[in-house]
Enzyme design. Structure first.
Site, PDB file in Angstrom:
ATOM      1  N   TYR A  56       0.831  -1.202   0.000  1.00 56.96           N
ATOM      2  CA  TYR A  56       0.000   0.000   0.000  1.00 56.96           C
ATOM      3  C   TYR A  56       0.866   1.253   0.000  1.00 56.96           C
ATOM      4  O   TYR A  56       1.523   1.573   0.986  1.00 56.96           O
ATOM      5  CB  TYR A  56      -0.964   0.008   1.193  1.00 56.96           C
ATOM      6  CG  TYR A  56      -1.861  -1.211   1.258  1.00 56.96           C
ATOM      7  CD1 TYR A  56      -2.271  -1.856   0.087  1.00 56.96           C
ATOM      8  CD2 TYR A  56      -2.298  -1.722   2.465  1.00 56.96           C
ATOM      9  CE1 TYR A  56      -3.083  -2.979   0.130  1.00 56.96           C
ATOM     10  CE2 TYR A  56      -3.117  -2.847   2.518  1.00 56.96           C
ATOM     11  CZ  TYR A  56      -3.497  -3.470   1.345  1.00 56.96           C
ATOM     12  OH  TYR A  56      -4.286  -4.585   1.392  1.00 56.96           O
ATOM     13  N   HIS A 119       0.434 -12.081   0.984  1.00 55.46           N
ATOM     14  CA  HIS A 119      -0.447 -11.148   0.272  1.00 55.46           C
ATOM     15  C   HIS A 119      -0.816 -11.659  -1.122  1.00 55.46           C
ATOM     16  O   HIS A 119       0.048 -11.874  -1.956  1.00 55.46           O
ATOM     17  CB  HIS A 119       0.283  -9.801   0.145  1.00 55.46           C
ATOM     18  CG  HIS A 119      -0.615  -8.623  -0.102  1.00 55.46           C
ATOM     19  ND1 HIS A 119      -0.186  -7.335   0.039  1.00 55.46           N
ATOM     20  CD2 HIS A 119      -1.918  -8.543  -0.471  1.00 55.46           C
ATOM     21  CE1 HIS A 119      -1.186  -6.500  -0.244  1.00 55.46           C
ATOM     22  NE2 HIS A 119      -2.241  -7.215  -0.556  1.00 55.46           N
TER      23      HIS A 119
HETATM   24  P1  NAD Z   1     -13.391  -0.611   1.001  1.00 58.00           P
HETATM   25  O1  NAD Z   1     -14.441  -1.407   0.357  1.00 58.00           O
HETATM   26  O2  NAD Z   1     -13.286  -0.635   2.464  1.00 58.00           O
HETATM   27  O3  NAD Z   1     -13.538   0.904   0.444  1.00 58.00           O
HETATM   28  C1  NAD Z   1     -12.627   1.894   0.792  1.00 58.00           C
HETATM   29  C2  NAD Z   1     -13.093   3.207   0.199  1.00 58.00           C
HETATM   30  O4  NAD Z   1     -14.313   3.587   0.808  1.00 58.00           O
HETATM   31  C3  NAD Z   1     -12.124   4.350   0.461  1.00 58.00           C
HETATM   32  O5  NAD Z   1     -12.146   5.217  -0.655  1.00 58.00           O
HETATM   33  C4  NAD Z   1     -12.709   5.048   1.653  1.00 58.00           C
HETATM   34  O6  NAD Z   1     -12.330   6.400   1.689  1.00 58.00           O
HETATM   35  C5  NAD Z   1     -14.179   4.899   1.366  1.00 58.00           C
HETATM   36  N1  NAD Z   1     -15.049   4.981   2.554  1.00 58.00           N
HETATM   37  C6  NAD Z   1     -14.936   4.308   3.732  1.00 58.00           C
HETATM   38  N2  NAD Z   1     -15.917   4.672   4.574  1.00 58.00           N
HETATM   39  C7  NAD Z   1     -16.673   5.583   3.913  1.00 58.00           C
HETATM   40  C8  NAD Z   1     -17.841   6.323   4.251  1.00 58.00           C
HETATM   41  N3  NAD Z   1     -18.429   6.188   5.435  1.00 58.00           N
HETATM   42  N4  NAD Z   1     -18.341   7.184   3.320  1.00 58.00           N
HETATM   43  C9  NAD Z   1     -17.770   7.327   2.101  1.00 58.00           C
HETATM   44  N5  NAD Z   1     -16.649   6.642   1.724  1.00 58.00           N
HETATM   45  C10 NAD Z   1     -16.131   5.778   2.627  1.00 58.00           C
HETATM   46  O7  NAD Z   1     -12.015  -1.054   0.313  1.00 58.00           O
HETATM   47  P2  NAD Z   1     -10.529  -1.251   0.819  1.00 58.00           P
HETATM   48  O8  NAD Z   1     -10.006  -0.088   1.574  1.00 58.00           O
HETATM   49  O9  NAD Z   1      -9.753  -1.698  -0.361  1.00 58.00           O
HETATM   50  O10 NAD Z   1     -10.633  -2.505   1.780  1.00 58.00           O
HETATM   51  C11 NAD Z   1     -10.563  -2.395   3.167  1.00 58.00           C
HETATM   52  C12 NAD Z   1      -9.224  -2.859   3.693  1.00 58.00           C
HETATM   53  O11 NAD Z   1      -9.111  -4.277   3.526  1.00 58.00           O
HETATM   54  C13 NAD Z   1      -8.012  -2.269   2.971  1.00 58.00           C
HETATM   55  O12 NAD Z   1      -7.706  -0.990   3.470  1.00 58.00           O
HETATM   56  C14 NAD Z   1      -6.961  -3.309   3.274  1.00 58.00           C
HETATM   57  O13 NAD Z   1      -6.462  -3.091   4.573  1.00 58.00           O
HETATM   58  C15 NAD Z   1      -7.766  -4.615   3.248  1.00 58.00           C
HETATM   59  N6  NAD Z   1      -7.676  -5.292   1.919  1.00 58.00           N
HETATM   60  C16 NAD Z   1      -6.802  -6.314   1.764  1.00 58.00           C
HETATM   61  C17 NAD Z   1      -6.664  -6.949   0.540  1.00 58.00           C
HETATM   62  C18 NAD Z   1      -5.676  -8.082   0.375  1.00 58.00           C
HETATM   63  O14 NAD Z   1      -5.076  -8.492   1.331  1.00 58.00           O
HETATM   64  N7  NAD Z   1      -5.489  -8.604  -0.807  1.00 58.00           N
HETATM   65  C19 NAD Z   1      -7.415  -6.521  -0.557  1.00 58.00           C
HETATM   66  C20 NAD Z   1      -8.329  -5.497  -0.374  1.00 58.00           C
HETATM   67  C21 NAD Z   1      -8.455  -4.885   0.875  1.00 58.00           C
END
Ligand code: NAD
Length: 307
Positions: A56, A119
């Site tokens: 990230y 990952h």
């Molecule tokens: P997510 O579905 O959580 O969406 C994140 C987006 O939504 C961001 O733009 C954020 O600003 C926005 N958001 C969050 N709350 C909001 C609200 N109340 N109103 C409006 N917008 C809002 O997607 P993500 O961040 O990719 O996934 C969550 C976490 O999961 C990541 O940060 C990461 O830590 C993990 N993750 C891991 C993997 C992996 O290991 N391969 C892949 C994807 C995500």
């Protein structure tokens, strides 16, 4: 905040976790002071599970998170990852993942990780992950640098097959359990961490980041759901979070956050539950997207429904 046990790890994690991918500017720029306040607000309100990765922001998110958790590290359960270092940069070798764990410890300013994940396993060779990567992480664990180890990815088949051959303590799947996609219910493992309840931004009023890999039908379906919620005067993010967090077979869900407004709104969402009639209508709207998922990783590791 409801606390749940994460499978066999016994870790007591908050039902909503803090996804730190936005700290790597993955969703556009963010402001350091505001992100630090968001993290403090989250911890003060019982969010105790944090997820990050060297990938990230190409180490930026880990460096920022380490700085922002200063003095509060002991209050949280901290998960990071090894083996992915760029969009197309992977190294699953024992030497690299072992060194990677030490680098993460430094950036996160801690002497132990609670969980160390491999990952995006679908980008690796299954034999190498089973025979080399996971044994190397077990040695990192034996050395006291990680309490538990796990795997993450998009391909449910790969998560299941790797775990069957090299048992891990937990696994994280993303974009496979939310209003648009519920595929993860087909594997239902113990200790499942669900990530991306907003389908990486698709289920937000401002829509997805430019790099979002979803196919047009999924984007279009998401847009219809967002507009439907707007038309009914309800928050799409609240509804999406409530839907994802309602599933008791999922231990915890990481939502990506970097502002106090997001943390506050998402905490508030936990207090409510969606109107069943609204959910039924969304379920109908979501049909064109259900079971539709993009290809990720090596062809031999694809899920059968990846397209
Ligand atoms: P997510 O579905 O959580 O969406 C994140 C987006 O939504 C961001 O733009 C954020 O600003 C926005 N958001 C969050 N709350 C909001 C609200 N109340 N109103 C409006 N917008 C809002 O997607 P993500 O961040 O990719 O996934 C969550 C976490 O999961 C990541 O940060 C990461 O830590 C993990 N993750 C891991 C993997 C992996 O290991 N391969 C892949 C994807 C995500």
């Amino acid at each position: 905040m409801e606390i749940r046990t994460l499978g066999t790890t016994g870790l007591k994690v908050s039902r909503l976790g803090f996804g730190a991918a936005p700290l790597g500017n993955e969703y556009g720029g963010m402001e350091n002071g505001e992100a630090k306040r968001a993290i403090d607000l989250a911890i003060d309100n019982g969010i105790n599970f944090f997820d990050v990765a060297p990938y990230y922001g190409l180490t930026l998110a880990e460096t920022r998170l380490g700085e922002m958790l200063k003095g509060r590290r002991h209050e949280v359960i901290l998960a990071t990852k090894v083996a992915r270092y760029g969009l197309a940069s992977f190294d699953f070798s024992a030497a690299r993942v072992t060194r990677s764990a030490d680098e993460s410890l430094q950036r996160l300013q801690t002497d132990y990780l609670d969980i160390l994940h491999v990952h995006d396993v679908e980008f690796g060779d299954k034999r190498q992950i089973v025979d080399e990567t996971i044994p190397a992480l077990r040695r990192v664990q034996e050395a006291g640098k990680a309490r538990f180890i796990g795997i993450t990815g998009l391909s449910l088949r790969m998560l299941r097959e790797v775990a069957a051959e090299a048992p891990v303590d937990c696994m994280l799947s993303y974009c496979r359990y939310n209003l648009l996609n519920t595929d993860v219910t087909s594997i239902n493992p113990e200790g499942l961490i669900n990530a991306s309840p907003l389908h990486m931004g698709l289920l937000t009023p401002s829509g997805p980041p430019p790099w979002h890999p979803a196919m047009p039908v999924v984007r279009e379906t998401a847009r219809r759901i967002v507009e439907f919620c707007q038309g009914r005067g309800i928050s799409v993010t609240d509804t999406a979070l409530q839907f994802a967090l309602d599933n008791r077979s999922i231990a915890t869900t990481f939502a990506g956050m970097s502002t106090t407004a997001e943390v506050r709104q998402n905490l508030q969402a936990l207090a409510g539950s969606p109107d069943p009639e609204i959910l039924r209508e969304i379920e109908v709207l979501a049909q064109p997207a259900r079971g539709r998922i993009w290809k990720a990783g090596r062809p031999e590791n694809y899920d059968p429904n990846m397209e």
